[in-house]
Design a protein around this motif. Structure first.
Motif, mmCIF file in Angstrom:
data_model
loop_
_atom_site.group_PDB
_atom_site.id
_atom_site.type_symbol
_atom_site.label_atom_id
_atom_site.label_comp_id
_atom_site.label_asym_id
_atom_site.label_seq_id
_atom_site.Cartn_x
_atom_site.Cartn_y
_atom_site.Cartn_z
ATOM 1 N N PHE A 1 -39.260 -46.740 -6.679
ATOM 2 C CA PHE A 1 -39.011 -46.960 -5.249
ATOM 3 C C PHE A 1 -40.261 -46.545 -4.483
ATOM 4 N N LEU B 1 -35.456 -39.381 -7.683
ATOM 5 C CA LEU B 1 -34.403 -40.352 -7.367
ATOM 6 C C LEU B 1 -33.540 -39.842 -6.208
ATOM 7 N N PHE C 1 -38.445 -45.342 11.193
ATOM 8 C CA PHE C 1 -38.369 -44.818 9.830
ATOM 9 C C PHE C 1 -39.683 -44.219 9.323
ATOM 10 N N LEU D 1 -34.570 -37.908 -3.848
ATOM 11 C CA LEU D 1 -35.410 -38.084 -2.655
ATOM 12 C C LEU D 1 -35.369 -39.540 -2.180
ATOM 13 N N ALA D 2 -35.457 -40.473 -3.127
ATOM 14 C CA ALA D 2 -35.377 -41.894 -2.751
ATOM 15 C C ALA D 2 -34.062 -42.173 -2.029
ATOM 16 N N MET E 1 -40.242 -31.207 3.187
ATOM 17 C CA MET E 1 -40.289 -30.949 1.731
ATOM 18 C C MET E 1 -41.372 -29.912 1.428
ATOM 19 N N PHE F 1 -41.855 -46.053 -0.368
ATOM 20 C CA PHE F 1 -41.514 -45.969 1.062
ATOM 21 C C PHE F 1 -42.765 -45.831 1.910
ATOM 22 N N LEU G 1 -34.206 -40.822 1.502
ATOM 23 C CA LEU G 1 -35.010 -41.679 2.391
ATOM 24 C C LEU G 1 -34.272 -42.987 2.696
ATOM 25 N N PHE H 1 -39.964 -35.905 7.058
ATOM 26 C CA PHE H 1 -39.244 -35.378 5.899
ATOM 27 C C PHE H 1 -40.208 -34.862 4.832
ATOM 28 N N TRP I 1 -41.854 -43.143 -6.008
ATOM 29 C CA TRP I 1 -41.236 -42.579 -7.213
ATOM 30 C C TRP I 1 -41.269 -43.658 -8.279
#
Lengths: 329, 329
Positions: free
Chosen positions: A159, B228, A267, B230-231, A278, A161, B234, A274, A170
């Protein structure tokens, strides 16, 4: 040896151009492999370029990339047995174009192989402000949970972002070991960790040779991870690829892309926020701040670019120089 | 006690109708909870209905579900603080409608809570011939890998695939423990497995009370699993939900749906073929054939339906009967 980045980039492109890839395509393959090298995944860099030459030496000439089906929000292509670096890159760019008119798009590619690091494509998507998901299937190499026989490929899933700054990406394999882990262990006479592999006859083993000789490895993450590997296999089959394609052929590549602006316009800024949260999270080990996926790759790549060179085994450079001279351009 | 399925279904619907849900909405919530019960996940059935009443007793009246943004291939809705069973079901149905004209669609919902089992929605999609992916975020409860402080919800993720027969649905939580694991361990005076939880001050603990008292649990699957989770966080934020919403409020729900016919028309038949291949795979344990995700749920549900009744703790039925009589319908 140490090799200059520019030299390595030119060498890989030069080799690829001897196999029927034009200058632009050769540069695309080279850019992907060098990027992988600069992010510290050397098994996917010049070493992988050597694998590509071996695969291409053994192959019939590839065909063109063709469109199987296309709608406003979907695109299924046939890679014509071209290397995945080219095919997946083309799919990525065509899906970005589609996102001009559709907030959600899906794309698949079949009849391709070696699509490289999915984070490479997700970084391109993120730079265009888009979120992406990628999964792929491959020839049977990994056993489902509870089985001692291979049914899945090593099936990466990823994924990516966009944020206001660096993307969050990720990108994992769903097998408990990589193929490179086996070949490296075999080379060094090392054993594999217990419980991750089977022989061809289904006995558990820690011997990498026994695994490479018709055995299989487990999925990552027990039954939960096995389900994710199965999902990736089915997504790859949705590309139209074979259920059990031979090694390095007809992998199935699946990609879904979303424009976050159609859902939540702020977003990227909130994702950046975010990431900061973290980083500010109390770590288990005071000396190990909490990390976000992909930031280690970005840091290492910057460091390598500043150095201008990287370390590589002599044999890979020699093999590539040999390949560059062996076939007419 | 044993309770007849029909009686449990009517009881849950009856309770929900006292909280401002109309007959159709009450039946939707009840259908989801009873389906969860029949698949053997009793903590998500009548026990969850009791949690719903507690949440609703504490809440201001909910508002209508509203559309935030909509395009041909995307839909972002605000759940008006309605229960997720209603909101996610409406989103699912509206995305199925969108798939009539778009091969890929994405949908999100914010300002909702308790969306239940994602497999419930994926089964509806699969029955319509569609592939789906769902993820959601929630209030901070789970620590990222390497942290001892909560930043993620328990963040389920799920993929569902249509086949010629039963759907294949993978549906997991990305935390190492469920909330129910903590409350059950506390009730029985049991310890948690080692290494899965922290106290409020960040010490590792096996005491469920210490975790429930401001502590946190780890993600499933080490650093890979944390990525995962975290994905999912988001993706939930892409719905526009808060970064750290209070407990059982403003969860973010993300869903993308693909029509496989636009990519590989024979996918459902080939997926069925792959399921057969999975079943025929040599098992590690001869007495434990290889399973495919969701088939155990289907088998148990059929068995429970044939029995016509299921076992439930008296206190849940009593609490629901009390709730049904307490508020005017």
């Amino acid at each position: 040896m140490k090799i200059r980045i520019a030299e390595a980039r030119a060498l890989v492109a030069d080799v690829m151009s001897t196999y029927g890839y034009d200058a632009e395509q050769s540069a695309i393959i080279s850019d992907h492999l060098i990027d992988t090298e600069l992010r510290g995944f050397s098994q996917g860099g010049l070493a992988r370029a050597v694998t590509l030459t071996e695969r291409l030496d053994d192959s019939e000439p590839f065909g063109p990339i063709t469109t199987i089906q296309e709608t406003v929000s979907s695109l299924a292509i046939d890679g014509g047995d071209q290397a995945g670096y080219i095919v997946a890159r083309e799919l990525t760019e065509r899906l970005i174009d589609k996102c001009e008119t559709s907030a959600a798009v899906v794309g698949t590619a079949r009849n391709t192989w070696c699509t490289g690091m999915f984070s490479y494509y997700l970084e391109i998507l993120a730079a265009a402000g888009l979120m992406g998901f990628i999964a792929s299937s491959g020839g049977p190499y990994v056993a489902p949970y509870g089985a001692s026989e291979a049914r899945f490929g090593t099936n990466p899933v990823a994924f990516g972002f966009p944020t206001d700054k660096d993307p969050v990406i990720w990108d994992i394999g769903t097998s408990s070991l990589m193929l490179a882990d086996l070949t490296i262990a075999k080379k060094h006479g090392a054993e594999l960790p217990t419980g991750l592999a089977f022989t061809a006859s289904g006995e558990t083993t820690t011997d990498p040779s026994a695994v490479l000789d018709g055995g299989t490895i487990t999925t990552w993450g027990g039954h939960k991870g096995s389900g994710l590997a199965l999902a990736a296999q089915l997504l790859g089959m949705m590309a139209g690829s074979a259920i059990a394609p031979p090694w390095l052929t007809d992998m199935g590549f699946f990609m879904f892309v979303v424009d976050p602006a159609a859902l939540s316009p702020d977003f990227p800024a909130r994702a950046s926020e975010f990431v900061e949260i973290m980083h500010a999270t109390r770590p288990v080990d005071r000396d190990q701040p909490v990390r976000v996926p992909f930031e280690r790759s970005i840091a290492l790549r910057e460091q390598m670019r500043a150095a201008g060179e990287f370390e590589v085994e002599d044999r890979f450079v020699e093999a590539l120089r040999g390949a560059a001279s062996r076939r007419p351009a």
